[in-house]
Design an enzyme around this catalytic site. Structure first.
Site, mmCIF file in Angstrom:
data_model
loop_
_atom_site.group_PDB
_atom_site.id
_atom_site.type_symbol
_atom_site.label_atom_id
_atom_site.label_comp_id
_atom_site.label_asym_id
_atom_site.label_seq_id
_atom_site.Cartn_x
_atom_site.Cartn_y
_atom_site.Cartn_z
ATOM 1 N N HIS A 235 0.809 -1.214 0.000
ATOM 2 C CA HIS A 235 0.000 0.000 0.000
ATOM 3 C C HIS A 235 0.852 1.279 0.000
ATOM 4 O O HIS A 235 0.683 2.168 -0.829
ATOM 5 C CB HIS A 235 -0.880 0.042 1.259
HETATM 6 C C1 BDR Z 1 -2.750 0.856 5.379
HETATM 7 O O1 BDR Z 1 -2.974 0.309 6.664
HETATM 8 C C2 BDR Z 1 -1.771 -0.179 7.195
HETATM 9 O O2 BDR Z 1 -1.939 -1.435 7.774
HETATM 10 C C3 BDR Z 1 -0.763 -0.190 6.079
HETATM 11 O O3 BDR Z 1 0.525 0.096 6.591
HETATM 12 C C4 BDR Z 1 -1.260 0.873 5.144
HETATM 13 O O4 BDR Z 1 -0.738 2.137 5.485
HETATM 14 C C5 BDR Z 1 -3.549 0.044 4.356
HETATM 15 O O5 BDR Z 1 -4.908 0.114 4.633
#
Ligand code: BDR
Ligand code: CA
Length: 314
Positions: A235
């Site tokens: 992400h």
């Molecule tokens: C986001 O949530 C976190 O768990 C990850 O690091 C990312 O920033 C994805 O939804």
């Protein structure tokens, strides 16, 4: 000249990759931490360990332990007990700077007026408080690039993505602050991930890559067990890549607002995609764009580029 970037994060496996990527391709001027994937103490230690692992001499300031409203919700998540499970990272070789992240953010934005890109890859609590504390803060930034929200499905609820859900009031402040915003949401980041072959490439690399391979093997296992995914979404790095490599993510101007009240929809980013006509705009009822929103990604090319970057560490 390389883009100056400051990363506000909550490591987190994908946060760790984002830090390594930014340090290789951009001018990483600082890191701040925020509650999110784990407690503020754990994500701060994790971020310091990642900097130590890669020998990155970058100042780090610890930030907020709780969202603007209420207390941090403890969620069992994909990053394990420590927030960064899967390998033995080195003990941090330094402490955070004395300043709180909110003051550090203001100071860095002031020092690098008009030049600094702020990457927000955790909940936006520190950023919202910086906006409140220093009314000129947003105007000093070149841009805010966000991993958060979604034009479609959420991950923590059917419509809310984790970072925005953790502190919706803060995210709403950020989207309304007036700085140019780029949003890489779950709609694109969830399909942009490392697979088993990528993990094996990393495990066959140098010391930094091997640690990252072990981390991403753990993260991939969690994604398989919990969601049945065969990739581990990267992400956070999606918010950083466009500053080093153009053309891998496609963005559209769009109005984004955060739902704060809905019984079922709190934390949803409401993206006005009615702008997505073939002509690129709609003729009625569309709010003025306050963000560039990611709508498409060249996922394989992007991940190959990111994996190659991690492998380039010795
Ligand atoms: C986001 O949530 C976190 O768990 C990850 O690091 C990312 O920033 C994805 O939804
Ligand atoms: Ca994160």
């Amino acid at each position: 000249m390389r883009t100056k970037i400051l990363i506000d994060c909550d490591p987190g496996h994908d946060d760790a990759v984002a830090i390594l990527y930014a340090a290789k391709h951009l001018d990483l001027v600082g890191v701040t931490t925020c509650h999110g994937n784990n407690t503020i103490e754990n994500v701060t230690r994790n971020a310091l360990s990642v900097l130590t692992l890669a020998g990155l001499v970058v100042p780090l300031a610890q930030g907020c332990a709780d969202p603007l409203v209420g207390r941090k919700a403890l969620v069992v998540n994909a990053h394990g007990k420590s927030g960064l499970d899967g390998t033995d990272l080195p003990e941090p070789d330094r402490a955070p700077v004395a300043a709180h992240a909110v003051d550090f953010l203001i100071d860095m934005a002031s020092t690098h007026r008009g030049e600094l890109v702020l990457a927000v890859i955790g909940p936006a609590t520190n950023v919202a408080l910086a906006i409140k504390k220093e009314p000129r803060f947003a105007s000093w930034l070149r841009e805010i690039t966000v991993m958060g929200g979604s034009t479609a499905l959420g991950n923590i609820t059917p419509v809310a993505e984790y970072n925005v859900w953790c502190d919706p009031e803060a995210a709403a402040e950020m989207f309304a602050c007036g700085a140019p915003i780029r949003m890489a949401g779950y709609n694109v980041t969830s399909v942009t991930g490392t697979n088993e072959a990528d993990v094996n490439r990393l495990l066959g690399g140098g010391r930094v890559a091997r640690h990252m391979g072990e981390l991403l093997a753990f993260y991939l296992g969690k994604q398989r067990d919990r969601f049945g995914f065969d990739i581990a979404p990267m992400h956070d790095v999606c918010a950083i890549v466009p500053y080093a490599q153009e053309g891998l993510i496609e963005y559209r101007p769009c109005h984004v607002d955060v739902e704060l009240n809905g019984r079922l929809t709190r934390g949803m980013t409401v993206c006005d995609l009615r702008t997505l006509t073939p002509q690129g705009r709609a003729d009625r009822g569309v709010g003025e764009a306050n963000a560039l929103v990611a709508i498409r990604t060249e996922a394989r090319r992007l991940i190959d580029h990111v994996v190659a970057t991690v492998l380039s560490y010795s």
